[in-house]
Design a protein around this motif. Structure first.
Motif, PDB file in Angstrom:
ATOM      1  N   GLY A 133       0.826  -1.190   0.000  1.00 31.94           N
ATOM      2  CA  GLY A 133       0.000   0.000   0.000  1.00 31.94           C
ATOM      3  C   GLY A 133       0.866   1.249   0.000  1.00 31.94           C
ATOM      4  N   ALA A 134       0.262   2.393   0.318  1.00 26.14           N
ATOM      5  CA  ALA A 134       0.972   3.669   0.285  1.00 26.14           C
ATOM      6  C   ALA A 134       1.969   3.749   1.437  1.00 26.14           C
ATOM      7  CB  ALA A 134      -0.016   4.825   0.364  1.00 26.14           C
ATOM      8  N   THR A 175       7.195  -0.126  -2.295  1.00 31.37           N
ATOM      9  CA  THR A 175       5.926   0.355  -1.776  1.00 31.37           C
ATOM     10  C   THR A 175       5.065   0.821  -2.950  1.00 31.37           C
ATOM     11  OG1 THR A 175       4.900   1.730  -0.066  1.00 31.37           O
ATOM     12  CG2 THR A 175       6.692   2.734  -1.351  1.00 31.37           C
ATOM     13  N   SER A 176       4.039   1.619  -2.661  1.00 32.05           N
ATOM     14  CA  SER A 176       3.106   2.074  -3.705  1.00 32.05           C
ATOM     15  C   SER A 176       2.816   3.558  -3.552  1.00 32.05           C
ATOM     16  CB  SER A 176       1.785   1.303  -3.606  1.00 32.05           C
ATOM     17  OG  SER A 176       1.989  -0.085  -3.691  1.00 32.05           O
ATOM     18  N   ASP A 177       2.271   4.128  -4.606  1.00 30.43           N
ATOM     19  CA  ASP A 177       1.778   5.507  -4.601  1.00 30.43           C
ATOM     20  C   ASP A 177       2.862   6.540  -4.315  1.00 30.43           C
ATOM     21  OD1 ASP A 177      -0.667   4.341  -5.029  1.00 30.43           O
ATOM     22  OD2 ASP A 177      -1.427   4.656  -3.007  1.00 30.43           O
ATOM     23  N   ASP A 190       8.207   1.088  -7.083  1.00 29.52           N
ATOM     24  CA  ASP A 190       6.817   1.503  -6.896  1.00 29.52           C
ATOM     25  C   ASP A 190       5.903   0.525  -7.640  1.00 29.52           C
ATOM     26  OD1 ASP A 190       5.048   4.132  -6.156  1.00 29.52           O
ATOM     27  OD2 ASP A 190       4.348   3.215  -8.016  1.00 29.52           O
ATOM     28  N   SER A 195       1.743  -1.266  -7.948  1.00 37.66           N
ATOM     29  CA  SER A 195       0.331  -0.934  -7.798  1.00 37.66           C
ATOM     30  C   SER A 195      -0.125  -1.131  -6.358  1.00 37.66           C
ATOM     31  CB  SER A 195      -0.511  -1.821  -8.720  1.00 37.66           C
ATOM     32  OG  SER A 195      -1.854  -1.910  -8.284  1.00 37.66           O
ATOM     33  N   HIS A 196      -0.799  -0.133  -5.820  1.00 36.89           N
ATOM     34  CA  HIS A 196      -1.357  -0.224  -4.463  1.00 36.89           C
ATOM     35  C   HIS A 196      -2.295  -1.431  -4.362  1.00 36.89           C
ATOM     36  CE1 HIS A 196      -2.911   2.258  -0.834  1.00 36.89           C
ATOM     37  NE2 HIS A 196      -3.447   1.057  -0.755  1.00 36.89           N
ATOM     38  N   SER A 241      -0.373  -4.865  -4.579  1.00 28.73           N
ATOM     39  CA  SER A 241       0.447  -5.213  -3.416  1.00 28.73           C
ATOM     40  C   SER A 241      -0.397  -5.709  -2.254  1.00 28.73           C
ATOM     41  CB  SER A 241       1.275  -3.998  -2.968  1.00 28.73           C
ATOM     42  OG  SER A 241       0.475  -2.995  -2.385  1.00 28.73           O
ATOM     43  N   GLU A 242      -1.656  -5.271  -2.181  1.00 31.21           N
ATOM     44  CA  GLU A 242      -2.526  -5.695  -1.087  1.00 31.21           C
ATOM     45  C   GLU A 242      -3.437  -6.852  -1.483  1.00 31.21           C
ATOM     46  OE1 GLU A 242      -2.707  -1.606   1.507  1.00 31.21           O
ATOM     47  OE2 GLU A 242      -4.217  -1.845  -0.066  1.00 31.21           O
ATOM     48  N   ASP A 282      -7.629  -1.918  -9.412  1.00 36.45           N
ATOM     49  CA  ASP A 282      -6.668  -0.861  -9.667  1.00 36.45           C
ATOM     50  C   ASP A 282      -7.357   0.168 -10.573  1.00 36.45           C
ATOM     51  OD1 ASP A 282      -3.494  -0.278  -9.694  1.00 36.45           O
ATOM     52  OD2 ASP A 282      -4.364   0.260 -11.626  1.00 36.45           O
TER      53      ASP A 282
END
Length: 273
Positions: A186-187, A205-207, A230, A232-233, A236-237, A265
């Motif tokens: 996530g972010a 991580t993401s975002d 980086d 995708s949020h 990754s979750e 997404d």
């Protein structure tokens, strides 16, 4: 006896206690009748219209999502706007909505722990340990079994994560050898300056936004620091959902628990230059 929505809420509380959620979060039961019987549960990262329709059409009694639908205040849930339409469809379809967000990030088999296991991190521990229990907390940092190039690690991530339009973005030398990995599903730009992240070879991580990523990359050139990856949020979750489903199946025998395969997404395509 058929479990009820209240039984699902209790099971979720045992697996991902609300006390572990961040103070700003909004976890727990969002909509639904506690006494309603539940024979099936659908898991998704987001309560968007497609996953709501999937839950209702498949007869799920509960849609369990990672991202809370009502995280920020709203002044209307009228059906002519997204959140109102989602709630209206769920209520009419007899499907409760339940969220497990940051309380599912910090646990031993949570979002970041799942991502760490996916890439084979050894001796992984939280970047930000939880109060009273250092084995729980936000993010993870650990070591790969053997060093690999940054490019190879990025390719492994691309193969392990469900595909998205934005794929995997990297700031760093393709051939750089990396061994120590910090990550936050996530972010995770709030952890960019954490000592464990700065000491790692790479941070996943993401975002990541332009200015925080640019500053981190430039600081790494001057004082040392991690390469950045980086992803995708949602992707990754999403990996965590199968762990969550397995734990719910054990906690609620006889309830059919499935994971949505729908991509939530937000990006549909990208044009590379």
């Amino acid at each position: 006896m058929t479990p009820t929505v209240a039984d699902v809420v209790s099971a979720v509380e045992l697996l991902w206690p609300a006390a572990g959620a961040e103070s700003w979060d909004a976890v727990g039961l969002v909509a639904g009748e506690p006494d309603a019987e539940v024979s099936s549960i659908l898991l998704a990262v987001d309560a968007v219209l497609d996953t709501v329709d999937e839950a209702v059409s498949t007869g799920a009694g509960v849609l369990l999502v990672h991202h809370p639908l009502l995280l920020r205040g709203v002044t209307s849930v009228a059906a002519d706007r997204y959140k109102g339409a989602a709630l209206t469809r769920l209520i009419r379809g007899g499907c409760a909505l339940l969220a497990a967000h940051t309380n599912a990030d910090v646990v031993a088999r949570g979002t970041s722990a799942t991502l760490a296991a996916t890439i084979g991190l050894e001796d992984a521990r939280p970047i930000v340990p939880g109060a009273g229990n250092p084995s729980l907390g936000l993010g993870r940092v650990g070591r790969l079994s053997q060093p690999v190039s940054l490019g190879r690690l990025a390719r492994a991530l691309a193969e392990a994560l469900p595909p998205t339009a934005t794929g995997v973005r990297v700031a760093g030398d393709f051939d750089r050898q990396v061994s120590t990995v910090a990550l936050c599903a996530g972010a995770g730009d709030s952890l960019l300056a954490h000592p464990d992240v700065l000491a790692a070879d790479v941070y996943i991580t993401s975002d990541l936004r332009h200015h925080p990523a640019s500053e981190a990359a430039e600081n790494a050139r001057v004082a040392g620091g991690p390469a950045l990856v980086d992803v995708s949020h949602w992707a990754s979750e999403w990996l965590w959902l199968e762990n969550a489903a397995a734990e719910l199946r054990s906690a609620l025998p006889g309830v059919d628990v499935t994971v949505s395969e729908l991509r939530t997404d937000p990006w549909d395509f990208a044009v590379t230059q």
